[in-house]
Design a protein around this motif. Structure first.
Motif, mmCIF file in Angstrom:
data_model
loop_
_atom_site.group_PDB
_atom_site.id
_atom_site.type_symbol
_atom_site.label_atom_id
_atom_site.label_comp_id
_atom_site.label_asym_id
_atom_site.label_seq_id
_atom_site.Cartn_x
_atom_site.Cartn_y
_atom_site.Cartn_z
ATOM 1 N N ASN A 52 53.751 21.980 17.322
ATOM 2 C CA ASN A 52 54.057 21.107 16.181
ATOM 3 C C ASN A 52 53.493 21.709 14.877
ATOM 4 O OD1 ASN A 52 51.349 20.574 16.507
ATOM 5 N ND2 ASN A 52 51.544 18.366 16.265
ATOM 6 N N MET A 54 50.655 22.778 14.033
ATOM 7 C CA MET A 54 49.331 22.358 13.594
ATOM 8 C C MET A 54 48.515 23.568 13.146
ATOM 9 S SD MET A 54 48.802 19.347 13.221
ATOM 10 C CE MET A 54 47.712 17.971 13.180
ATOM 11 N N VAL A 82 56.770 18.143 8.037
ATOM 12 C CA VAL A 82 56.357 16.742 8.095
ATOM 13 C C VAL A 82 57.213 15.971 9.093
ATOM 14 C CG1 VAL A 82 56.291 14.613 6.753
ATOM 15 C CG2 VAL A 82 55.357 16.719 5.796
ATOM 16 N N ARG A 85 56.608 16.960 12.764
ATOM 17 C CA ARG A 85 55.438 16.340 13.391
ATOM 18 C C ARG A 85 55.685 14.876 13.734
ATOM 19 N NH1 ARG A 85 51.613 19.127 9.289
ATOM 20 N NH2 ARG A 85 51.505 21.214 10.163
ATOM 21 N N LYS A 86 56.679 14.278 13.100
ATOM 22 C CA LYS A 86 57.045 12.919 13.523
ATOM 23 C C LYS A 86 57.719 12.956 14.889
ATOM 24 C CE LYS A 86 57.306 11.101 8.929
ATOM 25 N NZ LYS A 86 58.069 11.193 7.700
ATOM 26 N N PHE A 92 44.517 14.275 20.429
ATOM 27 C CA PHE A 92 43.472 15.298 20.358
ATOM 28 C C PHE A 92 42.396 15.064 21.403
ATOM 29 C CE2 PHE A 92 45.573 14.972 16.356
ATOM 30 C CZ PHE A 92 45.743 16.274 15.963
ATOM 31 N N PHE A 98 41.440 6.164 12.897
ATOM 32 C CA PHE A 98 40.933 6.031 11.540
ATOM 33 C C PHE A 98 39.903 4.902 11.503
ATOM 34 C CE2 PHE A 98 45.502 7.243 10.751
ATOM 35 C CZ PHE A 98 45.217 8.578 10.530
ATOM 36 N N PHE A 108 49.843 2.639 10.657
ATOM 37 C CA PHE A 108 49.793 3.739 9.676
ATOM 38 C C PHE A 108 51.061 4.579 9.696
ATOM 39 C CE2 PHE A 108 48.834 8.143 8.576
ATOM 40 C CZ PHE A 108 48.243 7.992 7.337
ATOM 41 N N ILE A 112 53.770 4.973 6.589
ATOM 42 C CA ILE A 112 54.072 6.168 5.794
ATOM 43 C C ILE A 112 55.547 6.514 5.882
ATOM 44 C CG2 ILE A 112 51.764 7.184 5.887
ATOM 45 C CD1 ILE A 112 52.772 8.993 8.113
ATOM 46 N N VAL A 165 55.405 6.111 15.949
ATOM 47 C CA VAL A 165 56.363 6.826 15.093
ATOM 48 C C VAL A 165 57.536 7.388 15.903
ATOM 49 C CG1 VAL A 165 54.817 7.398 13.194
ATOM 50 C CG2 VAL A 165 54.940 8.917 15.141
ATOM 51 N N GLU B 242 43.746 15.749 10.706
ATOM 52 C CA GLU B 242 44.650 16.223 11.762
ATOM 53 C C GLU B 242 45.461 15.075 12.325
ATOM 54 O OE1 GLU B 242 42.237 18.254 14.602
ATOM 55 O OE2 GLU B 242 42.742 20.201 13.744
ATOM 56 N N SER B 244 46.319 12.322 10.925
ATOM 57 C CA SER B 244 47.312 11.865 9.970
ATOM 58 C C SER B 244 48.484 12.845 9.886
ATOM 59 C CB SER B 244 46.652 11.693 8.611
ATOM 60 O OG SER B 244 47.619 11.488 7.637
ATOM 61 N N LEU B 245 48.168 14.124 9.779
ATOM 62 C CA LEU B 245 49.246 15.117 9.707
ATOM 63 C C LEU B 245 50.040 15.144 11.007
ATOM 64 C CD1 LEU B 245 47.360 18.024 7.929
ATOM 65 C CD2 LEU B 245 49.100 16.565 6.932
ATOM 66 N N GLY B 246 49.326 14.968 12.118
ATOM 67 C CA GLY B 246 49.994 14.959 13.413
ATOM 68 C C GLY B 246 50.961 13.797 13.568
ATOM 69 N N LEU B 247 50.737 12.750 12.783
ATOM 70 C CA LEU B 247 51.657 11.608 12.831
ATOM 71 C C LEU B 247 52.829 11.794 11.890
ATOM 72 C CD1 LEU B 247 49.056 8.731 12.887
ATOM 73 C CD2 LEU B 247 50.704 9.225 14.662
ATOM 74 N N GLY B 248 52.880 12.952 11.244
ATOM 75 C CA GLY B 248 54.001 13.198 10.351
ATOM 76 C C GLY B 248 53.772 12.677 8.943
ATOM 77 N N ALA B 249 52.494 12.522 8.565
ATOM 78 C CA ALA B 249 52.226 12.166 7.177
ATOM 79 C C ALA B 249 52.222 13.452 6.351
ATOM 80 C CB ALA B 249 50.874 11.478 7.065
ATOM 81 N N SER B 250 52.688 13.353 5.107
ATOM 82 C CA SER B 250 52.659 14.538 4.257
ATOM 83 C C SER B 250 51.233 14.756 3.756
ATOM 84 C CB SER B 250 53.608 14.355 3.081
ATOM 85 O OG SER B 250 53.121 13.337 2.247
ATOM 86 N N ARG B 251 51.028 15.883 3.102
ATOM 87 C CA ARG B 251 49.708 16.171 2.570
ATOM 88 C C ARG B 251 49.265 15.119 1.559
ATOM 89 N NH1 ARG B 251 46.392 20.322 2.885
ATOM 90 N NH2 ARG B 251 47.006 21.681 4.578
ATOM 91 N N GLN B 253 50.336 11.991 1.355
ATOM 92 C CA GLN B 253 50.033 10.730 2.037
ATOM 93 C C GLN B 253 48.680 10.802 2.723
ATOM 94 O OE1 GLN B 253 53.626 10.734 4.358
ATOM 95 N NE2 GLN B 253 54.502 9.031 3.184
ATOM 96 N N TYR B 257 46.105 8.132 1.472
ATOM 97 C CA TYR B 257 45.992 6.976 2.359
ATOM 98 C C TYR B 257 44.912 7.137 3.416
ATOM 99 C CZ TYR B 257 50.524 5.962 0.252
ATOM 100 O OH TYR B 257 51.541 5.739 -0.632
ATOM 101 N N VAL B 258 44.497 8.362 3.677
ATOM 102 C CA VAL B 258 43.494 8.551 4.723
ATOM 103 C C VAL B 258 42.175 9.059 4.143
ATOM 104 C CG1 VAL B 258 42.905 9.797 6.827
ATOM 105 C CG2 VAL B 258 45.224 8.963 6.493
#
Lengths: 252, 361
Positions: A52, A54, A82, A85-86, A92, A98, A108, A112, A165, B242, B244-251, B253, B257-258
C-alpha cells in the motif's frame, strides 16, 4: 484457487544502498489469507508495506519492479496513493488507535471521505465494530477513550477502523505479536471470519499462527522469497530444504 | 577497567578479591552528589531571594502614610549636576519638608492613585495610575501574539508535516537562530526601519506605537513559539500518522485532523511561553513603542508597557521614594504574571500531553 488479487513482478527495494528485497515475484489470491513468515529483518514487513506504498513515507527508499492490484500497477506515476490506501487497509504491529473516543476512531475514515451525516456514521460504526467482533464489548462505552481499552480490544478497534473505509485488501503487520493468547485467539478467529469478504495478507513471527490462520504461506529469508505454497504443503512437505529447516526450528 | 587499583588477587584463581560485606566510602561520588545538590538548591534560593527582595521593595507602597508620600522627585531632579556637598543636601532636605507640607494639604495617598488613569510619577502631584501601563502592555502583547502565533504555528506545521527533510534541515535551525537575536537589535531595526515603513503604509500619526512595537516583539517571540510547536508536533507518535495515512487520509487531512489535535496542549504551552517572553520584553518595548502612557484603544497610538516603565525610570528614581516602590510593585506584578504563565504551561499543558499519549493499561 481464487482469482489473483495482487500480482508482484520482480520487485526490489533498497534502503539507501542496502538491498532489502530482491526480485520478489508472487501472486496473491483474492479472499484468502496469505501469511508471510521468516526471521527478523528478512524483509517480510518491508514487502507488506510496499503493497500500500507505506514505504513512501521513509526517505531514501528506492523501489524497482511492479505491483499490480486488480491489474493496475500501483507504482505507476499516475496512481493516487491516497485512494490506493483506502482500498488497501493496514493493521500495525502496535495497536494505534487515535487518542479519541471509540466512536471517533471508527468514524475517522468515513469522515475524511466526506461522510458527515450522523445516522450514516452511526450505522458504519456499528457495522464495522460488529464485523471486528468487538461490538458487544464496547457498545456501552462508544464515547470513552479508545486508549482505555485493553491491548487486544485496541487492536480489534484498529481492525474495525480500517474496515470502516471498505477496503478490498487488509494488510496485517504482526497484528497479534503484542497480545496475550486469548486476545490472539480472538484476532485469529476474526481473520477467519473476515476472509469471506476481504483479501488478507498477514505478516507473522509465529509459525503456528501462520499454520492456523492462512491458506497460503510465503517464507522470506534475507530479502529473498524462498518458497510460497499452500500452507499445508509448506508445513508438511516443503519443496526446499531451507523451508524445512526454518519451520522445524533449525534456524531463524 | 583500571585493575591497577585493585592489588588483591586470589593466589589460587588469579581473580580480583572484591569484598562487599563492608560499605565503602567513595569520596568522589559523595563530592559530586553534594556539589550538584548544592548548586541545584542555590539556583532555587537565588530565585526565591530575588522574589523576596522585589516584594520587599514594593511593599511600602501599601503602608505609606501621607507624611512620607509627598513627591520629592522634582526637587531631587533639580539637584542633578549640583555640587553634591553636604550643605546642599541639608538644604534639599529642608525643601522637601516644606514642600511636602504644602502638597499634603491637597494630595491623596500615592497608593490610592495606583488605580487612576494617569501615570505621571514625576510631577508636583505624582500620580501612579497603572491602568495606562496595563492597557499598553495588553495592547502590545495582543498585537505581538496575533502576529507571532499564527506565523510560527503555520511554519511549524509546514516543517513538521510537509517539508522535505532537506528543507526542514535548513528552515528549523534558521528560525531557531533567531532566538539568539539580541532584542536590542530587533528594537533598533524596529525603530529605524519598520517604524518608517509602517508609517508610510498605514499613514498614522505617531511613528513609534503599539503596532510597531508589537510586530517587533512578535519577531522576538516567533522562534520560541515555533520551536516548541514543532517539538509538540513531532512528538505526536508516528503510529498515529501511519494509521491515518493507512486509512487513506491525505497528508493535509492527517496534519489537521490527527496531528494538530493531538498536539494542541503542546501548542498552547508554546503560545503561553511566547506570551511570557513578549510580556517581559523590555528593550524592544522601550525602543519601539513610543513610551507614552495613555489610555487609548487605537493600536496606532504610542504606549508604555510595564517592563519598559521599569527599564526607563529605574535608573533615575530616588532610592526609597514612592516612585521607586511603585516600580518595584510593577516588577512584582510582572514576576507574578510570567510566573503564573510559565506554571500553567509547565504543569497543566505538559501533563495534558503526557496523559494523552499514554494509554491506561
Amino acid at each position: 484457487m481464487n482469482n489473483i488479487k495482487v500480482k508482484v513482478k520482480d520487485l526490489s527495494l533498497r534502503y539507501g544502498t542496502n538491498l532489502a528485497l530482491k526480485n520478489i515475484t508472487m501472486d496473491i489470491p483474492e479472499k484468502m489469507v496469505t501469511a508471510f513468515i521468516g526471521p527478523s529483518g528478512c524483509g517480510k514487513s518491508t514487502f507488506l508495506r510496499t503493497l500500500n506504498r507505506m514505504n513512501d513515507l521513509i526517505d531514501n527508499v528506492t523501489i524497482e519492479g511492479e505491483v499490480y492490484i486488480d491489474n493496475i500497477n500501483i507504482y505507476d506515476k499516475n496512481i493516487d496513493v491516497v485512494n490506493l490506501r483506502k482500498k488497501v487497509g493496514m493493521i500495525f504491529q502496535k495497536s494505534n488507535p487515535f487518542a479519541k473516543s471509540v466512536y471517533e476512531n471508527i468514524a475517522f475514515g468515513p469522515r475524511i471521505n466526506g461522510i458527515s451525516q450522523k445516522s450514516v456514521l452511526d450505522e458504519i460504526v456499528e457495522r464495522s465494530l460488529k464485523q471486528a467482533a468487538i461490538w458487544d464489548e464496547v457498545k456501552d462505552r462508544l464515547f470513552n477513550s479508545a486508549l482505555s481499552l485493553s491491548g487486544g480490544q485496541q487492536q480489534r478497534i484498529c481492525i474495525a477502523r480500517s474496515l470502516a473505509v471498505n477496503p478490498d485488501i487488509i494488510l496485517m503487520d504482526e497484528p497479534a505479536s503484542a497480545l496475550d493468547p486469548i486476545s490472539t485467539a480472538k484476532i485469529e478467529e476474526l481473520i477467519h471470519e473476515l476472509k469471506q469478504d476481504y483479501t488478507i495478507i498477514i505478516v507473522t513471527h509465529n509459525m503456528q499462527q501462520a499454520a492456523r490462520t492462512s491458506d497460503l504461506t510465503a517464507l522470506f529469508y534475507m530479502g529473498d522469497l524462498v518458497e510460497m505454497n499452500k500452507t499445508e504443503i509448506i508445513f508438511s512437505n516443503p519443496a526446499k530444504k531451507q523451508t524445512e529447516d526454518y519451520i522445524s526450528g533449525r534456524f531463524g | 577497567m583500571d585493575f591497577s587499583r585493585i592489588n588483591n588477587k586470589n593466589k589460587n584463581t588469579g581473580k580480583d578479591i572484591v569484598t562487599f560485606n563492608k560499605k565503602k566510602f567513595r569520596f568522589s561520588d559523595w563530592f559530586a552528589e553534594k556539589v550538584i545538590k548544592a548548586v541545584a538548591f542555590l539556583s532555587i534560593a537565588v530565585v526565591i531571594l530575588i522574589f523576596i527582595f522585589v516584594f520587599r521593595e514594593a511593599f511600602p507602597i501599601f503602608k505609606m502614610d501621607k507624611k512620607t508620600s509627598a513627591s520629592t522627585v522634582t526637587l531631587v531632579q533639580e539637584s542633578y549636576g549640583g555640587s553634591g556637598t553636604e550643605n546642599s543636601t541639608v538644604k534639599k532636605a529642608d525643601n522637601q519638608v516644606n514642600n511636602s507640607n504644602i502638597i499634603n494639604a491637597t494630595d491623596e495617598k500615592p497608593s490610592a492613585t495606583l488605580l487612576s488613569n494617569t501615570w505621571m510619577p514625576v510631577s508636583d502631584k505624582p500620580r501612579f495610575g497603572l491602568w495606562p501601563l496595563f492597557l499598553g502592555t495588553l495592547k502590545v502583547t495582543l498585537i505581538a501574539l496575533l502576529f507571532a502565533a499564527p506565523i510560527s504555528i503555520m511554519a511549524a506545521i509546514y516543517t513538521a508535516m510537509f517539508a522535505k527533510p532537506r528543507v526542514r534541515e535548513i528552515i528549523k535551525p534558521v528560525i531557531e537562530l533567531l532566538a539568539g537575536f539580541p532584542s536590542v537589535v530587533i528594537g533598533f531595526f524596529a525603530l529605524m526601519v519598520m517604524a518608517t515603513v509602517f508609517q508610510n503604509i498605514f499613514g498614522y500619526a505617531s511613528r513609534l506605537n503599539a503596532f510597531v512595537g508589537g510586530i517587533a516583539m512578535g519577531l522576538a517571540a516567533i522562534p520560541i513559539i515555533y520551536t516548541l510547536t514543532e517539538d509538540a508536533l513531532t512528538a505526536v507518535p508516528k503510529t498515529f500518522i501511519e494509521a491515518s495515512l493507512g486509512l487513506g487520509a491525505s497528508r493535509r487531512q492527517t496534519a489537521f485532523y490527527v496531528v494538530l489535535p493531538a498536539a494542541v496542549p503542546g501548542i498552547f504551552a508554546a503560545v503561553v511561553l511566547g506570551l511570557g517572553r513578549i510580556f517581559g520584553e523590555t528593550m524592544i518595548a522601550l525602543m519601539a513603542t513610543g513610551n507614552a502612557a495613555m489610555i487609548s484603544m487605537n493600536p496606532f497610538d504610542s504606549v508604555r508597557t510595564l517592563s519598559a516603565t521599569i527599564g526607563a525610570e529605574m535608573a533615575e528614581v530616588v532610592f526609597g521614594d514612592t516612585h521607586y516602590n511603585v516600580l518595584f510593585l510593577i516588577g512584582s506584578l510582572l514576576f507574578i504574571f510570567t510566573f503564573a504563565l510559565n506554571a500553567v504551561a509547565e504543569f497543566y499543558f505538559k501533563n495534558l500531553v503526557i496523559r494523552r499519549y499514554q494509554s491506561k493499561k
